[in-house]
Design an enzyme around this catalytic site. Structure first.
Site, PDB file in Angstrom:
ATOM      1  N   THR A 208      38.760  52.474  37.562  1.00  0.00           N
ATOM      2  CA  THR A 208      39.097  51.698  36.556  1.00  0.00           C
ATOM      3  C   THR A 208      39.123  52.436  35.180  1.00  0.00           C
ATOM      4  O   THR A 208      38.327  53.721  34.947  1.00  0.00           O
ATOM      5  CB  THR A 208      37.784  50.853  36.497  1.00  0.00           C
ATOM      6  OG1 THR A 208      37.927  49.789  37.403  1.00  0.00           O
ATOM      7  CG2 THR A 208      37.709  49.840  35.095  1.00  0.00           C
ATOM      8  N   ARG A 236      39.016  38.530  45.473  1.00  0.00           N
ATOM      9  CA  ARG A 236      38.019  38.958  44.863  1.00  0.00           C
ATOM     10  C   ARG A 236      37.898  39.525  43.656  1.00  0.00           C
ATOM     11  O   ARG A 236      39.165  39.899  43.267  1.00  0.00           O
ATOM     12  CB  ARG A 236      37.561  40.267  45.774  1.00  0.00           C
ATOM     13  CG  ARG A 236      36.345  41.010  45.329  1.00  0.00           C
ATOM     14  CD  ARG A 236      36.475  42.091  44.333  1.00  0.00           C
ATOM     15  NE  ARG A 236      35.348  42.801  44.328  1.00  0.00           N
ATOM     16  CZ  ARG A 236      35.350  43.845  43.148  1.00  0.00           C
ATOM     17  NH1 ARG A 236      36.510  44.079  42.396  1.00  0.00           N
ATOM     18  NH2 ARG A 236      34.286  44.667  43.006  1.00  0.00           N
ATOM     19  N   VAL A 237      36.952  39.064  42.552  1.00  0.00           N
ATOM     20  CA  VAL A 237      37.187  39.416  41.111  1.00  0.00           C
ATOM     21  C   VAL A 237      35.908  40.146  40.939  1.00  0.00           C
ATOM     22  O   VAL A 237      34.690  39.866  41.239  1.00  0.00           O
ATOM     23  CB  VAL A 237      37.209  38.236  40.255  1.00  0.00           C
ATOM     24  CG1 VAL A 237      37.016  38.654  38.749  1.00  0.00           C
ATOM     25  CG2 VAL A 237      38.474  37.437  40.490  1.00  0.00           C
ATOM     26  N   ASP A 239      33.589  42.929  37.908  1.00  0.00           N
ATOM     27  CA  ASP A 239      33.096  42.854  36.762  1.00  0.00           C
ATOM     28  C   ASP A 239      33.984  43.115  35.672  1.00  0.00           C
ATOM     29  O   ASP A 239      33.732  42.566  34.420  1.00  0.00           O
ATOM     30  CB  ASP A 239      31.914  44.084  36.624  1.00  0.00           C
ATOM     31  CG  ASP A 239      32.405  45.393  36.927  1.00  0.00           C
ATOM     32  OD1 ASP A 239      33.312  45.695  37.575  1.00  0.00           O
ATOM     33  OD2 ASP A 239      31.905  46.170  35.899  1.00  0.00           O
ATOM     34  N   GLY A 260      32.432  50.916  38.395  1.00  0.00           N
ATOM     35  CA  GLY A 260      31.728  51.105  39.410  1.00  0.00           C
ATOM     36  C   GLY A 260      31.682  49.871  40.459  1.00  0.00           C
ATOM     37  O   GLY A 260      32.666  48.992  40.208  1.00  0.00           O
TER      38      GLY A 260
HETATM   39  N1  ASP Z   1      34.316  47.832  38.464  1.00  0.00           N
HETATM   40  C1  ASP Z   1      35.523  47.830  39.370  1.00  0.00           C
HETATM   41  C2  ASP Z   1      35.447  46.556  40.365  1.00  0.00           C
HETATM   42  O1  ASP Z   1      34.413  46.326  40.952  1.00  0.00           O
HETATM   43  C3  ASP Z   1      35.859  48.825  40.183  1.00  0.00           C
HETATM   44  C4  ASP Z   1      36.153  50.089  39.292  1.00  0.00           C
HETATM   45  O2  ASP Z   1      35.203  50.501  38.372  1.00  0.00           O
HETATM   46  O3  ASP Z   1      36.953  51.029  39.292  1.00  0.00           O
HETATM   47  O4  ASP Z   1      36.258  45.896  40.261  1.00  0.00           O
END
Ligand code: ASP
Length: 342
Positions: A208, A236-237, A239, A260
């Site tokens: 991300t 799915r969503v 954070d 994360g």
């Molecule tokens: N935090 C993001 C999610 O859970 C994934 C990521 O940090 O790459 O959608």
């Protein structure tokens, strides 16, 4: 005997060295923009110097784009956050925009959010599939929709109505991410588990992207953009589009963007928690960021990381994975980029 003399001499030398005044500590550098490109490093980056170079180059490009936005007459922290994130979204390397990961149905569903710290305005989109720049769409939601969070087809249509470029869902197809999906699928079937996309699963890298900026008027802003987790369920969503979880900005504290396991970051309101610790416990931005990350449950390979920037330009780039794509730029345009090195 000789050996004893050696040991004694070494002991004396060490004592003298310890007594000598150490070099004066350098004042920590201040930033106007900090970014991340996800916590946890893919194996191919570790073994392919050319790929590592491309990551570093894109991080630098994003920092320079954000810095240029701040330099413009009236350039705001929101402009800088959007400009930096757009560069990372257009790169195929990061799990955002073009390089987004796949759902278990083999599609890309993108999430993003943006927030400013002065008036606490915020905007977000979740599950968009045709909007080229989810961060631009999040900003449009904030500035033009009267809402904070829009999802799916309605969010895509709103972005288009605001003149933002629409692309075919195939625009987000990359071979590297497709292979990751196939591997995740195999792994899930083998272990008869939910696979990656569920907290506690063996996901080691996230990808991300996010940014936090400080402009000349002293205003903070933060933003985050993602494809979510590989092999996530459709719908799915995480954070990243949730204000207070993946993104938060408060001029009285700091601007934060996370990466994360989204489920953990949502349950612990991580981004808001960092600002709250600064405000109510009077912690520095670094201590607040470290304390919050340490307080999270930690799977074997780490839960993720976050970046935070305060109004004095102090910042934290912290993670508990094997690395985090990250960087910062100072007011005079000096760029620092790092991956695994401390
Ligand atoms: N935090 C993001 C999610 O859970 C994934 C990521 O940090 O790459 O959608």
């Amino acid at each position: 005997m000789n050996r004893l003399r050696w040991v004694l001499a070494l002991g004396v030398a060490l004592t003298i060295a310890a007594a000598l005044p150490s070099e004066p500590a350098r004042a920590p550098e201040k930033a106007v923009l900090v970014i991340h490109g996800g916590a946890g490093i893919e194996d191919d980056v570790k073994t392919t110097p050319d790929l590592e170079k491309r990551y570093r180059a894109d991080l630098e490009k994003a920092l320079r784009a954000g810095h240029a936005a701040l330099q413009k007459d009236g350039g705001t922290s929101l402009d800088a956050v959007e400009a930096a994130i757009r560069v990372l979204e257009d790169s195929t390397l990061f799990n955002a925009g073009r390089g987004a990961v796949f759902t278990r149905e083999g599609r890309n569903e993108l999430d993003a959010s943006i927030m400013e710290g002065k008036n606490k305005r915020a905007g977000a989109v979740a599950g968009v599939t045709r909007t080229r720049s989810p961060i631009a769409a999040a900003r449009a939601v904030m500035e033009k929709s009267g809402h904070v969070l829009m999802v799916g087809d309605g969010a895509d249509r709103f972005a288009r109505s605001q003149g933002l470029p629409e692309v075919s869902p195939l625009y987000f197809w990359t071979e590297r991410r497709w292979k990751e999906l196939l591997e995740a699928k195999k792994e899930a079937e083998k272990s008869k588990s939910e696979g990656t996309g569920a907290a506690g699963s063996p996901q080691k890298h996230f990808g991300t992207v996010g940014a936090a900026a400080l402009d000349r008027a002293g205003n903070l802003a933060a933003g985050t953009s993602t494809g979510g987790l590989t092999y996530k369920r459709s719908g799915r969503v995480g954070d990243s589009p949730i204000i207070g979880a993946g993104t938060y900005a408060d001029n009285e504290a700091c601007a934060v963007s996370c990466t994360g396991y989204g489920e953990v970051f949502i349950r612990h309101s991580v981004a808001h928690e960092v600002t709250a610790r600064m405000k109510y416990q009077k912690l520095s931005v670094r201590d607040a960021a470290d304390k919050v990350l340490q307080s999270l449950p930690k799977p074997k390979d780490g839960v993720g990381g976050l970046i935070a920037l305060d109004r004095e330009g102090n910042f934290a780039l912290t993670y508990n994975t094997d690395g985090m794509f990250r960087g910062f730029i100072t007011a005079d345009g000096t760029v620092h980029v790092a991956i695994w090195e401390k």
